[in-house]
Write a protein that holds these residues in place. Structure first.
Motif, PDB file in Angstrom:
ATOM      1  N   ASN A   1     -22.210  60.517   6.186  1.00 31.44           N
ATOM      2  CA  ASN A   1     -21.854  60.110   7.422  1.00 31.44           C
ATOM      3  C   ASN A   1     -22.984  59.798   8.246  1.00 31.44           C
ATOM      4  OD1 ASN A   1     -18.926  60.632   6.707  1.00 31.44           O
ATOM      5  ND2 ASN A   1     -18.905  62.589   7.531  1.00 31.44           N
ATOM      6  N   ARG A   2     -24.072  59.513   7.746  1.00 26.77           N
ATOM      7  CA  ARG A   2     -25.324  59.101   8.589  1.00 26.77           C
ATOM      8  C   ARG A   2     -25.069  57.630   9.307  1.00 26.77           C
ATOM      9  NH1 ARG A   2     -29.816  59.500   4.686  1.00 26.77           N
ATOM     10  NH2 ARG A   2     -30.832  59.066   6.695  1.00 26.77           N
ATOM     11  N   ASP A   3     -24.028  57.042   8.948  1.00 24.39           N
ATOM     12  CA  ASP A   3     -23.854  55.814   9.596  1.00 24.39           C
ATOM     13  C   ASP A   3     -23.151  56.031  11.124  1.00 24.39           C
ATOM     14  OD1 ASP A   3     -21.754  56.446   7.783  1.00 24.39           O
ATOM     15  OD2 ASP A   3     -20.954  54.486   8.097  1.00 24.39           O
ATOM     16  N   LEU A   4     -22.724  57.195  11.317  1.00 19.71           N
ATOM     17  CA  LEU A   4     -21.438  57.484  12.489  1.00 19.71           C
ATOM     18  C   LEU A   4     -22.354  57.942  13.572  1.00 19.71           C
ATOM     19  CD1 LEU A   4     -18.623  58.959  10.200  1.00 19.71           C
ATOM     20  CD2 LEU A   4     -19.102  56.495  10.737  1.00 19.71           C
ATOM     21  N   ASP A   5     -22.158  57.553  14.528  1.00 16.66           N
ATOM     22  CA  ASP A   5     -22.624  58.012  15.728  1.00 16.66           C
ATOM     23  C   ASP A   5     -21.581  59.214  16.356  1.00 16.66           C
ATOM     24  OD1 ASP A   5     -20.636  56.665  17.176  1.00 16.66           O
ATOM     25  OD2 ASP A   5     -22.053  55.044  17.819  1.00 16.66           O
ATOM     26  N   PHE A   6     -21.719  59.251  17.663  1.00 17.78           N
ATOM     27  CA  PHE A   6     -20.678  60.502  18.378  1.00 17.78           C
ATOM     28  C   PHE A   6     -19.728  59.786  19.425  1.00 17.78           C
ATOM     29  CE2 PHE A   6     -24.391  62.794  16.399  1.00 17.78           C
ATOM     30  CZ  PHE A   6     -23.778  63.862  16.061  1.00 17.78           C
ATOM     31  N   SER A   7     -19.673  58.511  18.992  1.00 20.09           N
ATOM     32  CA  SER A   7     -18.422  57.885  19.884  1.00 20.09           C
ATOM     33  C   SER A   7     -17.087  58.626  19.269  1.00 20.09           C
ATOM     34  CB  SER A   7     -18.388  56.305  19.855  1.00 20.09           C
ATOM     35  OG  SER A   7     -18.024  56.141  18.327  1.00 20.09           O
ATOM     36  N   VAL A   8     -16.053  58.356  20.229  1.00 23.91           N
ATOM     37  CA  VAL A   8     -14.889  58.862  19.840  1.00 23.91           C
ATOM     38  C   VAL A   8     -14.350  58.425  18.379  1.00 23.91           C
ATOM     39  CG1 VAL A   8     -12.212  58.898  20.650  1.00 23.91           C
ATOM     40  CG2 VAL A   8     -14.253  59.129  22.343  1.00 23.91           C
ATOM     41  N   ALA A   9     -14.555  57.165  18.158  1.00 22.57           N
ATOM     42  CA  ALA A   9     -13.904  56.672  17.135  1.00 22.57           C
ATOM     43  C   ALA A   9     -14.689  57.182  15.764  1.00 22.57           C
ATOM     44  CB  ALA A   9     -14.146  55.018  17.058  1.00 22.57           C
ATOM     45  N   ALA A  10     -16.122  57.276  15.989  1.00 22.25           N
ATOM     46  CA  ALA A  10     -16.877  57.866  14.963  1.00 22.25           C
ATOM     47  C   ALA A  10     -16.795  59.131  14.610  1.00 22.25           C
ATOM     48  CB  ALA A  10     -18.470  57.592  15.245  1.00 22.25           C
ATOM     49  N   ARG A  11     -16.484  59.939  15.500  1.00 18.97           N
ATOM     50  CA  ARG A  11     -16.006  61.457  15.379  1.00 18.97           C
ATOM     51  C   ARG A  11     -14.735  61.443  14.744  1.00 18.97           C
ATOM     52  NH1 ARG A  11     -16.239  64.709  20.664  1.00 18.97           N
ATOM     53  NH2 ARG A  11     -16.089  66.500  19.406  1.00 18.97           N
ATOM     54  N   HIS A  12     -13.827  60.521  15.087  1.00 20.00           N
ATOM     55  CA  HIS A  12     -12.495  60.795  14.157  1.00 20.00           C
ATOM     56  C   HIS A  12     -12.930  60.346  12.600  1.00 20.00           C
ATOM     57  CE1 HIS A  12      -9.494  61.275  17.075  1.00 20.00           C
ATOM     58  NE2 HIS A  12      -9.874  60.297  18.002  1.00 20.00           N
ATOM     59  N   GLU A  13     -13.837  59.165  12.518  1.00 19.85           N
ATOM     60  CA  GLU A  13     -14.151  58.766  11.024  1.00 19.85           C
ATOM     61  C   GLU A  13     -14.719  60.004  10.292  1.00 19.85           C
ATOM     62  OE1 GLU A  13     -13.160  56.636   9.255  1.00 19.85           O
ATOM     63  OE2 GLU A  13     -14.910  56.297   7.716  1.00 19.85           O
ATOM     64  N   ASN A  14     -15.746  60.749  11.142  1.00 16.44           N
ATOM     65  CA  ASN A  14     -16.367  61.788  10.550  1.00 16.44           C
ATOM     66  C   ASN A  14     -15.413  62.844   9.807  1.00 16.44           C
ATOM     67  OD1 ASN A  14     -18.950  63.352  10.333  1.00 16.44           O
ATOM     68  ND2 ASN A  14     -18.021  64.730  11.791  1.00 16.44           N
ATOM     69  N   VAL A  15     -14.234  63.272  10.618  1.00 15.08           N
ATOM     70  CA  VAL A  15     -13.543  64.160  10.326  1.00 15.08           C
ATOM     71  C   VAL A  15     -12.611  63.433   9.233  1.00 15.08           C
ATOM     72  CG1 VAL A  15     -11.605  65.696  10.887  1.00 15.08           C
ATOM     73  CG2 VAL A  15     -13.361  65.051  12.423  1.00 15.08           C
ATOM     74  N   ARG A  16     -12.233  62.494   9.276  1.00 16.62           N
ATOM     75  CA  ARG A  16     -11.496  61.751   8.151  1.00 16.62           C
ATOM     76  C   ARG A  16     -12.290  61.600   6.849  1.00 16.62           C
ATOM     77  NH1 ARG A  16     -10.736  57.239   4.979  1.00 16.62           N
ATOM     78  NH2 ARG A  16     -12.726  56.452   5.658  1.00 16.62           N
ATOM     79  N   ARG A  17     -13.358  61.125   7.016  1.00 12.74           N
ATOM     80  CA  ARG A  17     -14.108  61.424   5.611  1.00 12.74           C
ATOM     81  C   ARG A  17     -14.567  62.721   5.042  1.00 12.74           C
ATOM     82  NH1 ARG A  17     -19.108  57.393   6.889  1.00 12.74           N
ATOM     83  NH2 ARG A  17     -18.021  55.648   7.691  1.00 12.74           N
ATOM     84  N   MET A  18     -14.525  63.924   6.066  1.00  7.82           N
ATOM     85  CA  MET A  18     -14.630  65.068   5.490  1.00  7.82           C
ATOM     86  C   MET A  18     -13.315  65.752   4.788  1.00  7.82           C
ATOM     87  SD  MET A  18     -15.731  68.763   7.223  1.00  7.82           S
ATOM     88  CE  MET A  18     -17.447  68.548   7.091  1.00  7.82           C
ATOM     89  N   ALA A  19     -12.151  65.322   5.259  1.00  3.59           N
ATOM     90  CA  ALA A  19     -11.043  65.568   5.007  1.00  3.59           C
ATOM     91  C   ALA A  19     -11.043  64.872   3.297  1.00  3.59           C
ATOM     92  CB  ALA A  19      -9.629  65.177   5.756  1.00  3.59           C
ATOM     93  N   GLU A  20     -11.213  63.891   3.468  1.00  2.56           N
ATOM     94  CA  GLU A  20     -11.191  63.219   1.936  1.00  2.56           C
ATOM     95  C   GLU A  20     -11.971  63.926   0.976  1.00  2.56           C
ATOM     96  OE1 GLU A  20      -9.165  60.949   0.943  1.00  2.56           O
ATOM     97  OE2 GLU A  20      -8.437  59.781   2.750  1.00  2.56           O
ATOM     98  N   VAL A  21     -13.612  64.043   1.362  1.00  2.98           N
ATOM     99  CA  VAL A  21     -14.109  64.839   0.304  1.00  2.98           C
ATOM    100  C   VAL A  21     -13.796  66.048  -0.028  1.00  2.98           C
ATOM    101  CG1 VAL A  21     -16.396  65.776   0.121  1.00  2.98           C
ATOM    102  CG2 VAL A  21     -15.973  63.410   1.219  1.00  2.98           C
ATOM    103  N   ALA A  22     -13.146  66.815   1.175  1.00  7.41           N
ATOM    104  CA  ALA A  22     -12.492  68.190   0.791  1.00  7.41           C
ATOM    105  C   ALA A  22     -11.388  68.056  -0.422  1.00  7.41           C
ATOM    106  CB  ALA A  22     -11.837  68.678   1.898  1.00  7.41           C
ATOM    107  N   SER A  23     -10.454  67.047  -0.444  1.00  5.61           N
ATOM    108  CA  SER A  23      -9.495  66.856  -1.115  1.00  5.61           C
ATOM    109  C   SER A  23     -10.063  66.344  -2.334  1.00  5.61           C
ATOM    110  CB  SER A  23      -8.577  65.639  -0.674  1.00  5.61           C
ATOM    111  OG  SER A  23      -8.906  64.670  -1.013  1.00  5.61           O
ATOM    112  N   LEU A  24     -11.204  65.750  -2.613  1.00  5.25           N
ATOM    113  CA  LEU A  24     -11.762  65.302  -3.817  1.00  5.25           C
ATOM    114  C   LEU A  24     -12.365  66.721  -4.511  1.00  5.25           C
ATOM    115  CD1 LEU A  24     -13.672  62.194  -2.982  1.00  5.25           C
ATOM    116  CD2 LEU A  24     -11.844  62.486  -4.612  1.00  5.25           C
ATOM    117  N   MET A  25     -12.842  67.563  -3.757  1.00  6.43           N
ATOM    118  CA  MET A  25     -13.382  68.838  -3.940  1.00  6.43           C
ATOM    119  C   MET A  25     -12.123  69.644  -4.495  1.00  6.43           C
ATOM    120  SD  MET A  25     -16.798  69.192  -3.841  1.00  6.43           S
ATOM    121  CE  MET A  25     -18.243  68.274  -3.203  1.00  6.43           C
ATOM    122  N   TYR A  26     -11.384  69.723  -3.854  1.00  2.58           N
ATOM    123  CA  TYR A  26     -10.166  70.394  -4.076  1.00  2.58           C
ATOM    124  C   TYR A  26      -9.623  70.110  -5.648  1.00  2.58           C
ATOM    125  CZ  TYR A  26      -5.080  71.505  -4.681  1.00  2.58           C
ATOM    126  OH  TYR A  26      -3.791  72.118  -5.365  1.00  2.58           O
TER     127      TYR A  26
END
Lengths: 214, 214
Positions: free
Chosen positions: B71-96
């Motif tokens: 997520n190094r391409d993401l800043d702390f704007s509202v949209a980027a914070r959403h995207e940050n969580v979305r990607r973590m959720a996707e990676v969590a599901s891959l790890m699962y």
């Protein structure tokens, strides 16, 4: 943007080495590169099966499948295709860190992309597997009908047609798939992994051998 | 963009169930949500240690750490914070899917974000862990100095200060950290996991018990 001063690095109580000890296997990243239709995913899946049968935990990261989830926001523009590969490389390094033998299947046509993926994993643990199927054969197979559409101009920036594939210069493994079965290709990869201490000789086999000798 | 007609779904030779059998453990996602400084990462790390000591393979996904890589391409704007969580959720599901007990530590202040993460994992395998440390205590600790800077207006959109934290409505586990040690909090989580068959009673313990009874 990653030098934002809100950023901290959190340290982990359990390390990759701990997980390696728990799993009793060496993590690595095998990065399958090659044209669309070269057989990357087929080989990654066959390898996952072979490793599994040897009691080893592997995971296949497939470029197509990631586009249904993590990379679903990306289109097929040049920039988005780069980002697609970058994210796959990052996830592969997380999977590596988690202790898995990670099999990433991704066209990754540009040397810089593959070198980036390599840079995220310690030396010796990244194995570039060039699935060197000739364009003519990939196009003849055309399982997904993409070459036909690229030739018809319905898809642009298609690797091998109107976008370059930079052949790997020094891949750890080159697989010539022409006239060889997936099983034979997997033998080549297993042999490499074994010779480089990335897998122990398949455990059930060793046990069987011991039993036979006893 | 994910309905692009270049997209195919690749099927895997080895499934999550195969990996579950190989690892002899049930994969799950534990999603730690709470304010900055609530103790999410501390608890995830302590839990990883406890699981490891029980012979279980877990992996901590930390929001701060992902920002150094995926997520190094993401800043702390509202949209980027959403995207940050979305990607973590996707990676969590891959790890699962890879078979791990995945411990995701992520402020994830919005219900919709947490519900999205939940939607990627089969029912019963997603455990929302609300680390319910009061804002006043988080701000008093202020390990990273972020609350001070948010109060000074140097950081905007900071959760709990000028950006909302939507309290979980029905989290599987609520951890009140006030006056409790991390070990006590982990006991609560381990008890939940055990009662819901997400972990077997710690294996070394069982073995010890058997030895003692013999």
């Amino acid at each position: 943007m990653n030098n934002h001063s809100e950023l901290f690095w959190q340290h982990y109580a359990i390390s990759r080495l701990d997980r390696t000890a728990l799993l009793n296997q060496e993590p690595s990243v095998l990065w399958f590169t090659g044209l669309s239709g070269a057989g990357k995913t087929t080989l990654a899946n066959c390898l996952a099966k072979r490793l599994y049968d040897g009691g080893l935990l592997a995971y296949v990261l497939d470029g197509d499948n990631l586009r249904h989830g993590l990379n679903r926001d990306l289109d097929f523009s040049v920039a988005a295709r780069h980002e697609n590969v970058r994210r796959m490389a990052e996830v592969a390094s997380l999977m590596y860190d988690a202790g898995l033998i990670t099999l990433a299947a991704c066209i990754s046509p540009f040397k810089a992309e593959r070198d980036f993926a390599r840079s995220l994993v310690p030396a010796g643990k990244f194995v570039e597997v060039f699935v060197d199927t000739p364009l003519s054969l990939c196009e003849q197979r055309d399982n997904k009908g993409l070459y036909r559409r690229a030739r018809a101009g319905e898809i642009v920036n298609f690797t091998g047609i109107d976008s370059p594939f930079e052949r790997p210069v020094e891949p750890e493994i080159t697989i010539n798939t022409t006239g060889r079965s997936p099983g034979q290709c997997i033998d080549t990869i297993m042999d490499y992994l074994s010779r480089h201490d990335l897998i122990a000789a398949a455990r059930p086999g060793r046990l069987t051998e011991k039993t036979q000798n006893a």
